[in-house]
Design a protein around this motif. Structure first.
Motif, short mmCIF file in Angstrom:
data_model
loop_
_atom_site.label_atom_id
_atom_site.label_comp_id
_atom_site.label_asym_id
_atom_site.label_seq_id
_atom_site.Cartn_x
_atom_site.Cartn_y
_atom_site.Cartn_z
N SER A 261 0.82 -1.22 0.00
CA SER A 261 0.00 0.00 0.00
C SER A 261 0.84 1.26 0.00
N GLY B 216 -1.85 10.21 3.54
CA GLY B 216 -2.33 9.12 4.38
C GLY B 216 -1.23 8.24 4.95
N PHE C 217 -2.13 5.72 8.06
CA PHE C 217 -1.48 4.43 8.28
C PHE C 217 -1.11 4.16 9.74
N THR D 124 -13.77 -0.12 -3.39
CA THR D 124 -12.70 0.87 -3.24
C THR D 124 -11.39 0.23 -3.68
N SER E 224 -8.11 1.93 3.57
CA SER E 224 -7.81 3.16 2.83
C SER E 224 -8.77 4.26 3.23
N THR E 225 -8.46 5.48 2.86
CA THR E 225 -9.39 6.59 3.13
C THR E 225 -10.73 6.34 2.43
N HIS F 254 -12.18 3.47 1.86
CA HIS F 254 -12.90 2.51 2.69
C HIS F 254 -13.62 3.22 3.83
N THR G 130 -8.13 14.36 -0.82
CA THR G 130 -6.89 13.61 -0.85
C THR G 130 -5.79 14.58 -1.30
#
Length: 330
Positions: free
Chosen positions: A77, A101, A106, A164, A169-170, A172, A256
């Motif tokens: 990721s 992120g 994370f 997604t 993840s953001t 999600h 983002t």
């Protein structure tokens, strides 16, 4: 709401209008001549948006290094590239271009990370974009608004799915937040890359929550229906699509951000020189046009604001992860 985003406008208001590069008020040195023969920009994903943004900016940074090589280091990721930059020499020759992120989200979704925020110096944000909620042929054509989609999901709980680009993840968490806030069961289906869009078009899943640029063309062609974006204002690329706030869910506002980072202990003069080169690149017509083709907006904020943004976003995502009862993974 506890997880409300601090927007760029709010961030600038917090920090004050006159802030330039750092709390010390340092002015970037002249960048007329390149200081390095070669520099490397690492991105943590297969060729796509990060790679394209990195190349756009690198092409306009010849005043920083005579040659700039953009390398994709996919894996874990994006963490493979992050770890490589952490281990690099702190001399400005190795840069990381990544979504924020990796520092703000994370730490709250992985039990163990091989890096910490203090391992990096944030140099400059370069771009931001909202997330887009789209629905496909699995959802009846008469469903055209977010409110109508939520009603349909409540009536069809076994079909109320969203795809997604990955668990944790953001993207999600935006879906999890929507289901929690609107009080309906919203089943997450994680994919790799843009595969969620492919299954959405085929009717395998009901909806997708993905970066705006991943499906603008399909929305414009009518293959997908865009219900809402997460930006603080409507996107210039889809001006007819309302924001989550306009649709009644202001707590789902989110952007983002992509930014440049260098290893900790990189000299301040080098960081300032790099910041100046990036800022100059973002003002060029070539970068402006290239960013528009990627459906992202140039969004560069002063270094002091960048640090505040990271801290604010980390607090926000921590609250979101806790609220959704997500179990951190290895």
């Amino acid at each position: 709401m506890a997880w409300m985003v601090v927007t760029r406008r709010k961030m600038l208001a917090i920090s004050g209008a006159g802030v330039a590069f750092s709390a010390a008020g340092l002015v970037p040195p002249s960048i007329a001549e390149p200081s390095l023969k070669i520099a490397h920009i690492l991105t943590g994903f297969t060729p796509g948006l990060p790679d394209a943004v990195a190349r756009l900016v690198a092409d306009q940074m010849k005043d920083y290094a005579a040659s700039i090589v953009v390398e994709t280091r996919p894996g874990a990721s994006g963490r493979v590239a992050v770890e490589a930059v952490k281990a690099a020499a702190p001399d400005g020759s190795v840069l990381l271009l990544a979504p924020l992120g990796f520092l703000t989200l994370f730490p709250h979704v992985y039990k163990t990370l091989r890096y910490e925020p203090r391992d990096f110096i944030p140099v400059s944000t370069v771009a931001s974009f909202p997330t887009l909620l789209t629905v496909g042929p699995k959802v009846p054509r008469e469903v055209k608004t977010l409110a109508e989609f939520i009603t349909w999901c409540r009536a069809n709980p076994t079909q109320a799915t969203y795809g997604t680009a990955g668990a944790g993840s953001t993207l999600h968490f935006i879906g999890a937040m929507l289901g929690r806030t609107a009080r309906f069961e919203y089943l997450h289906v994680p994919y790799q890359g843009r595969a969620a869009i492919q299954d959405l078009v085929k009717g395998e899943i009901a909806s997708a929550i993905m970066p705006l640029g991943s499906s603008v063309g399909l929305v414009q062609s009518g293959e997908l229906r865009a219900l809402a974006t997460t930006g603080p204002r409507r996107s210039a690329f889809l001006p007819d699509v309302p924001t989550m706030a306009e649709a009644g869910y202001p707590s789902l506002q989110d952007l983002t951000w992509f930014g440049f980072f260098v290893p900790a202990k990189t000299p301040a003069v080098t960081v300032e020189r790099l910041n100046g080169s990036i800022q100059a690149a973002l003002r060029t017509d070539d970068v402006k046009a290239g960013m528009a083709k990627q459906f992202v907006e140039i969004d560069a904020i002063p270094m002091a604001d960048f640090n505040r943004l990271l801290a604010s976003e980390s607090d926000r995502w921590k609250a979101i992860v806790q609220a959704t009862e997500f179990t951190p993974t290895d």
